[in-house]
Design a protein around this motif. Structure first.
Motif, PDB file in Angstrom:
ATOM      1  N   PHE A  93       0.831  -1.207   0.000  1.00  0.00           N
ATOM      2  CA  PHE A  93       0.000   0.000   0.000  1.00  0.00           C
ATOM      3  C   PHE A  93       0.868   1.261   0.000  1.00  0.00           C
ATOM      4  CE2 PHE A  93      -2.325   3.358   2.286  1.00  0.00           C
ATOM      5  CZ  PHE A  93      -3.454   3.471   1.479  1.00  0.00           C
ATOM      6  N   ALA A  94       2.026   1.184   0.671  1.00  0.00           N
ATOM      7  CA  ALA A  94       2.860   2.385   0.854  1.00  0.00           C
ATOM      8  C   ALA A  94       3.281   3.006  -0.468  1.00  0.00           C
ATOM      9  CB  ALA A  94       4.093   2.039   1.678  1.00  0.00           C
ATOM     10  N   ASP A  95       3.522   2.153  -1.470  1.00  0.00           N
ATOM     11  CA  ASP A  95       3.994   2.689  -2.747  1.00  0.00           C
ATOM     12  C   ASP A  95       2.857   3.156  -3.646  1.00  0.00           C
ATOM     13  OD1 ASP A  95       7.096   2.540  -3.121  1.00  0.00           O
ATOM     14  OD2 ASP A  95       6.552   0.769  -1.979  1.00  0.00           O
ATOM     15  N   THR A  96       1.633   3.165  -3.086  1.00  0.00           N
ATOM     16  CA  THR A  96       0.502   3.782  -3.802  1.00  0.00           C
ATOM     17  C   THR A  96      -0.043   4.946  -2.972  1.00  0.00           C
ATOM     18  OG1 THR A  96      -1.160   2.384  -2.713  1.00  0.00           O
ATOM     19  CG2 THR A  96      -0.206   1.536  -4.757  1.00  0.00           C
ATOM     20  N   GLY A 149       7.717   3.896  -5.285  1.00  0.00           N
ATOM     21  CA  GLY A 149       7.154   3.257  -6.485  1.00  0.00           C
ATOM     22  C   GLY A 149       6.340   4.201  -7.341  1.00  0.00           C
ATOM     23  N   SER A 150       5.479   5.028  -6.721  1.00  0.00           N
ATOM     24  CA  SER A 150       4.633   5.923  -7.518  1.00  0.00           C
ATOM     25  C   SER A 150       4.679   7.351  -6.988  1.00  0.00           C
ATOM     26  CB  SER A 150       3.180   5.417  -7.520  1.00  0.00           C
ATOM     27  OG  SER A 150       2.604   5.580  -6.236  1.00  0.00           O
ATOM     28  N   ASN A 193       9.162   0.038  -0.487  1.00  0.00           N
ATOM     29  CA  ASN A 193       8.849  -1.273   0.083  1.00  0.00           C
ATOM     30  C   ASN A 193       8.799  -2.292  -1.054  1.00  0.00           C
ATOM     31  OD1 ASN A 193       7.455  -3.276   2.046  1.00  0.00           O
ATOM     32  ND2 ASN A 193       6.030  -3.138   0.327  1.00  0.00           N
ATOM     33  N   GLU A 194       9.457  -3.400  -0.882  1.00  0.00           N
ATOM     34  CA  GLU A 194       9.466  -4.456  -1.901  1.00  0.00           C
ATOM     35  C   GLU A 194       9.604  -3.841  -3.296  1.00  0.00           C
ATOM     36  OE1 GLU A 194       6.471  -7.497  -1.202  1.00  0.00           O
ATOM     37  OE2 GLU A 194       7.423  -7.992   0.711  1.00  0.00           O
ATOM     38  N   SER A 195      10.626  -3.037  -3.449  1.00  0.00           N
ATOM     39  CA  SER A 195      10.835  -2.343  -4.732  1.00  0.00           C
ATOM     40  C   SER A 195      11.116  -3.338  -5.854  1.00  0.00           C
ATOM     41  CB  SER A 195      11.987  -1.346  -4.593  1.00  0.00           C
ATOM     42  OG  SER A 195      11.717  -0.493  -3.498  1.00  0.00           O
ATOM     43  N   TRP A 196      11.461  -4.574  -5.499  1.00  0.00           N
ATOM     44  CA  TRP A 196      11.668  -5.635  -6.490  1.00  0.00           C
ATOM     45  C   TRP A 196      10.336  -6.224  -6.950  1.00  0.00           C
ATOM     46  CZ3 TRP A 196       9.189  -9.155  -3.564  1.00  0.00           C
ATOM     47  CH2 TRP A 196       9.354  -9.072  -2.174  1.00  0.00           C
ATOM     48  N   GLY A 197       9.237  -5.843  -6.269  1.00  0.00           N
ATOM     49  CA  GLY A 197       7.923  -6.433  -6.575  1.00  0.00           C
ATOM     50  C   GLY A 197       6.863  -5.340  -6.621  1.00  0.00           C
ATOM     51  N   SER A 208      19.074   0.691  -6.390  1.00  0.00           N
ATOM     52  CA  SER A 208      20.151   1.248  -5.555  1.00  0.00           C
ATOM     53  C   SER A 208      20.473   2.684  -5.970  1.00  0.00           C
ATOM     54  CB  SER A 208      21.398   0.357  -5.541  1.00  0.00           C
ATOM     55  OG  SER A 208      21.831   0.095  -6.841  1.00  0.00           O
ATOM     56  N   ASP A 209      20.297   3.028  -7.241  1.00  0.00           N
ATOM     57  CA  ASP A 209      20.467   4.427  -7.649  1.00  0.00           C
ATOM     58  C   ASP A 209      19.387   5.311  -7.024  1.00  0.00           C
ATOM     59  OD1 ASP A 209      22.737   4.087  -9.097  1.00  0.00           O
ATOM     60  OD2 ASP A 209      21.759   4.018 -11.064  1.00  0.00           O
ATOM     61  N   LEU A 210      18.143   4.800  -7.049  1.00  0.00           N
ATOM     62  CA  LEU A 210      17.056   5.579  -6.437  1.00  0.00           C
ATOM     63  C   LEU A 210      17.288   5.757  -4.941  1.00  0.00           C
ATOM     64  CD1 LEU A 210      13.691   4.342  -8.024  1.00  0.00           C
ATOM     65  CD2 LEU A 210      14.969   6.423  -8.487  1.00  0.00           C
ATOM     66  N   LEU A 211      17.788   4.690  -4.315  1.00  0.00           N
ATOM     67  CA  LEU A 211      18.050   4.774  -2.871  1.00  0.00           C
ATOM     68  C   LEU A 211      19.072   5.871  -2.581  1.00  0.00           C
ATOM     69  CD1 LEU A 211      17.811   3.728   0.040  1.00  0.00           C
ATOM     70  CD2 LEU A 211      19.480   1.960  -0.534  1.00  0.00           C
ATOM     71  N   ARG A 212      20.113   5.940  -3.396  1.00  0.00           N
ATOM     72  CA  ARG A 212      21.132   6.977  -3.198  1.00  0.00           C
ATOM     73  C   ARG A 212      20.502   8.359  -3.332  1.00  0.00           C
ATOM     74  NH1 ARG A 212      26.616   4.660  -5.273  1.00  0.00           N
ATOM     75  NH2 ARG A 212      27.123   6.813  -5.751  1.00  0.00           N
TER      76      ARG A 212
END
Ligand code: AHR
Length: 515
Positions: A93-96, A149-150, A193-197, A208-212
């Protein structure tokens, strides 16, 4: 000479077996282990099913007894756990989630569709103020999961300012306008959260670029006030951890890990939470114990890039995931919770405790009415789950010092598979009291354990509690809420000075305070 030594060891072993002493816990009180972070006993509440709405928040006009909209019974139950930290608003939910939807007058807040969880309409009546005020009421730290995510960097930065700034600036003034003068304390921020999914389907290189990028701005706006948590791996995705540590170890203070126990064969083969047989009891426990391998391997990988262990490993989603209760919305993840699940909780917490040097936070999923919950609600009734009782018994380890120990345990075998029958943690709290928690996973056999403390005399057992159940699949229901509940435990004997003997009932969790 060698032969003689071998024979003496053999005789000693035979003697031990004959005396039933093969189960032996040796505690070294002359040495100190690392501090067990209180955050290992953390929790997670997502806008999912009835976790927030119905579970925590009923609104001030509800007939269900509440304090400013929060359920009274749930508040009381959670307060008793001394929850150290609560993660919110997700999960997927967090990434929406766009935080500005959840502030200001309630009738002006937009309604959105909760796309990940059953398509339910989210009216945003529970937002930033409601969450952070809840944390204050519970006396716990807030862990915000920011939308990568969004969302945008600007959206996250505005949220940070809204929550923690005391300056005369736009976002802090907007908060004041919405009724909160002073900033809140927000100690943890998850960057995706679960950026791989569900959080964006990213590769580890891209994430990892976004994290930086994101974490640089968290640093500028919050400095050391906020611990930056990078999104970590899905179970055994060791490559994810490797790439993240290689590319961004300096841009985070912690890296997460998610692992759910699925009792059925393979990933995704969920099974019923109730009425299962010994095969699924055993495979649930065995799969829960995989946490040891995951935490060990991720820690070893992290050691290569961060030998000083500056970056914490946060297992910020874990627990058993079963079928939903019949007749409930499959997207709402409402499941029952049995004695097996209590043992999954105790053995997993033991694993975290033993890895306290690197594992600095863990958040069981989820607090109320979702997955391996602490509390289930129905109307104005609540049920404390077997897992709740484990957390209550284990909270004494939070911020205590791990005591080095070694456990020799018999096996619990089903078919041709075995797991250790016993699991344990020993810690020393700030008042010099020793806390011993023990689990017996064998559902059909009590186990005698000899405990020896080196370098300390145990003179007194201050308290002893046992959680067990009539069956390994027993649950607490709204009609019978106390089938699985802790009771005073007496089956122990203090022997000479530094030894004791404990008889653990089958399928049980024990907590003893010694001095
Ligand atoms: O806890 C339920 C879901 O499990 C979370 O939303 C997500 O992060 C994970 O896949």
């Amino acid at each position: 000479m060698m032969k003689q030594k071998f024979i003496s060891v053999l005789i000693l072993l035979l003697f031990c077996f004959a005396a039933g002493a093969q189960n032996r816990l040796t505690i070294d009180a002359t040495q100190k282990g690392p501090q067990i972070s209180k955050y290992l006993y953390g929790h997670f509440a997502e806008h999912l099913g009835r976790c927030i709405y119905d579970g925590i928040w009923v609104g001030p006009d509800s007939p269900i007894p509440n304090i400013n909209g929060y359920r009274k019974d749930v508040l009381e139950a959670l307060k008793a756990l001394n929850m150290p930290v609560l993660r919110w608003p997700g999960g997927c939910f967090a990434d929406t989630y766009h935080w500005k939807d959840g502030i200001g007058p309630k009738d002006k807040r937009p309604k959105i569709k909760n796309v990940f969880w059953g398509g339910t309409v989210e009216d945003n009546s529970f937002g930033t103020h409601e969450f952070l005020n809840l944390c204050e009421m519970l006396g716990c730290d807030a862990y915000i999961s920011a939308n990568v995510g969004s969302g945008t960097v600007q959206e996250m930065v505005d949220w940070i300012e809204y929550m923690i700034s005391d300056d005369d600036i736009e976002m802090a003034n907007l908060r004041r306008q919405n009724g909160r003068e002073k900033p809140w304390k927000v100690r943890f921020i998850g960057i995706g959260n679960e950026s791989w999914g569900c959080g964006g389907n990213m590769t580890p290189e891209y994430y990892s670029d976004l994290l930086r990028q994101y974490s640089g701005y968290v640093w500028e706006y919050a400095h050391e006030k906020m611990t930056r948590v990078g999104c970590g791996s899905n179970g055994e995705d060791y490559n994810w951890t490797k790439v993240l540590m290689q590319n961004a170890a300096r841009n985070m203070d912690a890296l997460s890990l998610h692992y759910y126990t699925i009792a059925g064969p393979g990933w995704g083969n969920k099974t019923a939470a109730t009425g299962f047989g010994e095969d699924l009891y055993f495979s649930g426990l065995k799969k829960g114990l995989r946490m040891e391998e995951l935490v060990t391997t991720h820690s070893l990988l992290m050691d290569q890039y961060d030998p000083r262990k500056r970056v914490g490993l946060y297992v910020d989603e874990w627990g058993i995931w079963t079928d939903v209760e019949p007749g409930t919305n499959p997207g709402h993840l409402f499941q029952q919770n049995s004695m097996r699940d209590a043992l999954i909780a105790s053995t997993t917490l033991d694993i975290f405790n033993r890895h306290a040097e690197r594992v600095k936070m863990a958040n069981i999923a989820q607090t109320i009415n979702v997955l391996q919950a602490m509390v289930l609600t129905r109307g104005d009734k609540i049920v404390l789950t077997p897992t709740y009782h484990v957390f209550n018994m284990y909270k004494v380890h939070g911020d205590a010092t791990l005591m080095p120990s070694s456990l020799v345990s018999e096996k619990y075998t089903v078919g041709n598979e075995s797991i250790p029958a016993l699991s344990q943690t020993v810690s020393l709290d700030a008042n010099g009291k020793m806390h011993l928690t023990l689990s017996n996973l064998n559902p059909g056999k009590e186990i005698r354990l000899t405990v020896e403390v080196i370098g300390k005399t145990v003179s007194k057992v201050n308290s002893a509690t046992c959680l067990t159940a009539p069956q390994f699949n027993s649950v607490n229901t709204f009609d019978k809420p106390e089938t699985v509940k802790p009771a005073v435990f007496k089956a122990y004997k203090l022997l000479s000075g530094n030894q004791m003997e404990i008889t653990l009932p089958s399928r049980s969790v024990l907590a003893l305070e010694l001095e």
